[in-house]
Design a protein around this motif. Sequence first.
Motif, PDB file in Angstrom:
ATOM      1  N   LEU A  51     -72.768  84.589  76.418  1.00 27.72           N
ATOM      2  CA  LEU A  51     -74.442  84.624  76.367  1.00 27.72           C
ATOM      3  C   LEU A  51     -74.578  85.901  76.678  1.00 27.72           C
ATOM      4  O   LEU A  51     -73.618  86.662  77.254  1.00 27.72           O
ATOM      5  N   PRO A  52     -75.997  86.458  76.883  1.00 28.48           N
ATOM      6  CA  PRO A  52     -76.294  87.723  77.536  1.00 28.48           C
ATOM      7  C   PRO A  52     -75.901  87.882  78.780  1.00 28.48           C
ATOM      8  O   PRO A  52     -76.001  86.942  79.625  1.00 28.48           O
ATOM      9  N   LEU A  53     -75.319  88.940  79.040  1.00 27.19           N
ATOM     10  CA  LEU A  53     -74.785  89.355  80.396  1.00 27.19           C
ATOM     11  C   LEU A  53     -76.060  89.411  81.691  1.00 27.19           C
ATOM     12  O   LEU A  53     -77.173  89.520  81.151  1.00 27.19           O
ATOM     13  N   ILE A  54     -75.530  88.781  82.549  1.00 26.87           N
ATOM     14  CA  ILE A  54     -76.877  88.478  83.570  1.00 26.87           C
ATOM     15  C   ILE A  54     -76.282  89.185  84.889  1.00 26.87           C
ATOM     16  O   ILE A  54     -75.055  89.284  85.256  1.00 26.87           O
ATOM     17  N   LYS A  55     -77.321  89.794  85.363  1.00 25.13           N
ATOM     18  CA  LYS A  55     -77.067  90.880  86.512  1.00 25.13           C
ATOM     19  C   LYS A  55     -78.205  90.423  87.675  1.00 25.13           C
ATOM     20  O   LYS A  55     -79.394  90.411  87.333  1.00 25.13           O
ATOM     21  N   GLY A  56     -77.623  90.440  88.744  1.00 29.24           N
ATOM     22  CA  GLY A  56     -78.320  90.125  89.984  1.00 29.24           C
ATOM     23  C   GLY A  56     -78.724  88.682  90.204  1.00 29.24           C
ATOM     24  O   GLY A  56     -78.626  87.806  89.079  1.00 29.24           O
ATOM     25  N   LYS A  57     -78.718  88.303  91.491  1.00 31.10           N
ATOM     26  CA  LYS A  57     -78.869  86.730  91.882  1.00 31.10           C
ATOM     27  C   LYS A  57     -80.034  86.099  91.282  1.00 31.10           C
ATOM     28  O   LYS A  57     -80.025  85.114  91.084  1.00 31.10           O
ATOM     29  N   ASP A  58     -81.219  86.806  91.390  1.00 35.37           N
ATOM     30  CA  ASP A  58     -82.350  86.003  90.652  1.00 35.37           C
ATOM     31  C   ASP A  58     -82.226  85.873  89.182  1.00 35.37           C
ATOM     32  O   ASP A  58     -82.593  84.880  88.910  1.00 35.37           O
ATOM     33  N   ASP A  59     -81.766  86.631  88.353  1.00 35.30           N
ATOM     34  CA  ASP A  59     -81.560  86.380  86.981  1.00 35.30           C
ATOM     35  C   ASP A  59     -80.317  85.377  86.882  1.00 35.30           C
ATOM     36  O   ASP A  59     -80.265  84.494  86.004  1.00 35.30           O
ATOM     37  N   PHE A  60     -79.381  85.269  87.900  1.00 37.82           N
ATOM     38  CA  PHE A  60     -78.124  84.270  87.935  1.00 37.82           C
ATOM     39  C   PHE A  60     -78.773  82.840  88.031  1.00 37.82           C
ATOM     40  O   PHE A  60     -78.984  82.214  87.340  1.00 37.82           O
ATOM     41  N   LEU A  61     -79.825  82.724  88.951  1.00 41.85           N
ATOM     42  CA  LEU A  61     -80.449  81.332  89.261  1.00 41.85           C
ATOM     43  C   LEU A  61     -81.469  81.209  87.903  1.00 41.85           C
ATOM     44  O   LEU A  61     -81.483  79.957  87.661  1.00 41.85           O
ATOM     45  N   LYS A  62     -82.188  82.175  87.550  1.00 39.35           N
ATOM     46  CA  LYS A  62     -83.288  81.990  86.331  1.00 39.35           C
ATOM     47  C   LYS A  62     -82.219  81.133  85.278  1.00 39.35           C
ATOM     48  O   LYS A  62     -82.794  80.348  84.452  1.00 39.35           O
ATOM     49  N   SER A  63     -81.052  81.915  84.999  1.00 43.27           N
ATOM     50  CA  SER A  63     -80.347  81.176  83.802  1.00 43.27           C
ATOM     51  C   SER A  63     -80.067  79.790  83.939  1.00 43.27           C
ATOM     52  O   SER A  63     -79.863  79.218  82.757  1.00 43.27           O
ATOM     53  N   PHE A  64     -79.771  79.189  85.111  1.00 43.61           N
ATOM     54  CA  PHE A  64     -79.580  77.881  85.037  1.00 43.61           C
ATOM     55  C   PHE A  64     -80.909  76.771  84.929  1.00 43.61           C
ATOM     56  O   PHE A  64     -80.750  75.793  84.461  1.00 43.61           O
ATOM     57  N   GLU A  65     -82.070  77.535  84.880  1.00 45.13           N
ATOM     58  CA  GLU A  65     -83.193  76.926  84.640  1.00 45.13           C
ATOM     59  C   GLU A  65     -83.504  76.614  83.093  1.00 45.13           C
ATOM     60  O   GLU A  65     -83.978  75.715  82.974  1.00 45.13           O
ATOM     61  N   GLY A  66     -82.670  77.296  82.347  1.00 43.49           N
ATOM     62  CA  GLY A  66     -82.818  77.058  81.215  1.00 43.49           C
ATOM     63  C   GLY A  66     -81.920  75.960  80.656  1.00 43.49           C
ATOM     64  O   GLY A  66     -82.025  75.814  79.371  1.00 43.49           O
ATOM     65  N   PHE A  67     -81.111  75.388  81.370  1.00 47.09           N
ATOM     66  CA  PHE A  67     -80.097  74.262  81.101  1.00 47.09           C
ATOM     67  C   PHE A  67     -81.126  72.825  81.544  1.00 47.09           C
ATOM     68  O   PHE A  67     -80.217  71.857  81.834  1.00 47.09           O
TER      69      PHE A  67
END
Length: 141
Positions: A51-67
């Motif tokens: 999947l697209p590369l994730i950088k930073g804790k905020d984006d890390f957390l947002k990535s799980f909201e998509g699931f």
Amino acid sequence: MTTLDAATKEANCRVYRNLFEPFTSGVFDVEKVKEGAKFVADDIVYNNGGLPLIKGKDDFLKSFEGFSAIKVLVHTPDTIFCTNDGWVTCIGSFAGSGVKADGVTPFGWCDKYCNRALIVDGKVKELHSCYDLDKIMQVMI
């Protein structure tokens, strides 16, 4: 080359286990994922299975909201070990299930995975996940 002592290696493995503990309970809960994120560095780099590369804790957390379609997700580690360079490797299996976007059609999968996590100062600095993304997306969509 740096050589880590056994206690440091075990501490690094514990950081990994703590981060992934919310994924072992069976219930996928974004709030529990947020609690586990205290083990993630603010500047984490996350490569999640292509999947697209994730950088930073905020984006890390947002990535799980998509699931949010996933209701059940279980990571079952077969082995976890730390090498002298501070990287933790976890090989295991994971299974998930939920309901597709139509709100009716169920989906599910089970697959093997390999995670590599670089632990620096008690936090996950880099995380790389490898699994069959195509196989999982086919059942989710």
